[in-house]
Enzyme design. Structure first.
Site, PDB file in Angstrom:
ATOM      1  N   LYS A  13      66.294  63.363  68.039  1.00  0.00           N
ATOM      2  CA  LYS A  13      67.660  63.386  67.518  1.00  0.00           C
ATOM      3  C   LYS A  13      68.127  64.816  67.254  1.00  0.00           C
ATOM      4  O   LYS A  13      69.238  65.198  67.627  1.00  0.00           O
ATOM      5  CB  LYS A  13      67.755  62.572  66.236  1.00  0.00           C
ATOM      6  CG  LYS A  13      69.161  62.540  65.629  1.00  0.00           C
ATOM      7  CD  LYS A  13      69.122  62.223  64.156  1.00  0.00           C
ATOM      8  CE  LYS A  13      70.385  62.729  63.480  1.00  0.00           C
ATOM      9  NZ  LYS A  13      70.314  62.691  62.026  1.00  0.00           N
TER      10      LYS A  13
ATOM     11  N   ASP B 196      72.109  58.428  64.727  1.00  0.00           N
ATOM     12  CA  ASP B 196      71.653  58.460  63.345  1.00  0.00           C
ATOM     13  C   ASP B 196      71.822  57.066  62.739  1.00  0.00           C
ATOM     14  O   ASP B 196      72.140  56.101  63.432  1.00  0.00           O
ATOM     15  CB  ASP B 196      72.410  59.521  62.542  1.00  0.00           C
ATOM     16  CG  ASP B 196      73.859  59.136  62.258  1.00  0.00           C
ATOM     17  OD1 ASP B 196      74.351  58.132  62.833  1.00  0.00           O
ATOM     18  OD2 ASP B 196      74.503  59.833  61.453  1.00  0.00           O
TER      19      ASP B 196
END
Length: 217
Positions: free
Chosen positions: A121, A139
């Site tokens: 991420k 997220d």
């Protein structure tokens, strides 16, 4: 609506709400963005933006960061949480950037993921927001909303990312992931909406009467 219709409606509505979404983490270059994103793990962007000026006043380049004792880095970033791991990561990646990348943050996903404390991420955010390379960082907000909107079965963030990339044009990924985050924070929060309350939830599932249970990432 079928899934493609939901996706098209959502993209158009988010573009109306957030036509030019800003990067929420304050930074001036790829290195300071990388550090800010690393610090944002299990911490709010607001808190990170309060702490990074203190850290970057001491060091805002890999060359300067490697000269600071890890204990000092840890003390500065303590309010962001997980400070021992994050301080070790900041010190370690700064050294690797100097030793292996000429002091520059590489615009390469694999090279970024190889840095200490940098996961998929974080690497995706840097690729998207620092280098403009299409990526779709997922997220908790995006994972939650993608499930509520029927865009993924959402067993994990990796699957959610794959599903969203298949649904939306590559050219839209960098803006869209920010737009979903902003919408999730403002309208479709974890507690404020259960899949039946916010505008988009009601629009894409007008007949939904019960709360939509979502799987945690």
């Amino acid at each position: 609506m079928i899934k493609k219709e939901r996706a098209a409606y959502i993209q158009n509505r988010l573009q109306e709400l957030y036509p030019d979404p800003p990067v929420p983490l304050d930074h001036k270059d790829p290195y300071t963005l990388l550090i800010a994103v690393l610090l944002s793990a299990q911490c709010t962007d607001v808190r990170v933006n309060q702490i990074t000026p203190l850290l970057f006043e001491r060091a805002d380049t890999p060359q300067a960061m490697v000269k600071i004792p890890e204990e000092e880095i840890r003390a500065i970033i303590r309010p962001c949480g997980l400070s021992p791991m994050k301080a070790k990561g900041i010190a370690g990646l700064s050294r690797i950037l100097l030793d292996q990348h000429g002091g520059e943050v590489p615009a390469d996903m694999a090279a970024l993921e190889a840095l200490p404390a940098v996961g998929h991420k974080t690497a995706s955010v840097v690729m998207a927001q620092a280098f403009g390379v299409p990526a779709f960082p997922v997220d908790t907000h995006i994972h939650r909303l993608a499930q509520r909107w029927g865009l993924t079965t959402g067993k994990n963030v990796a699957q959610t990312e794959r599903d969203l990339k298949r649904l939306f044009p590559k050219s839209s990924w960098n803006d869209l992931h920010l737009q979903i985050i902003f919408y999730g924070r403002e309208y479709c929060t974890a507690r404020g909406c259960d899949g039946t309350v916010c505008e988009i939830c009601r629009a894409v599932y007008p007949e939904r009467k019960r709360a939509k249970k979502t799987l945690k990432a």
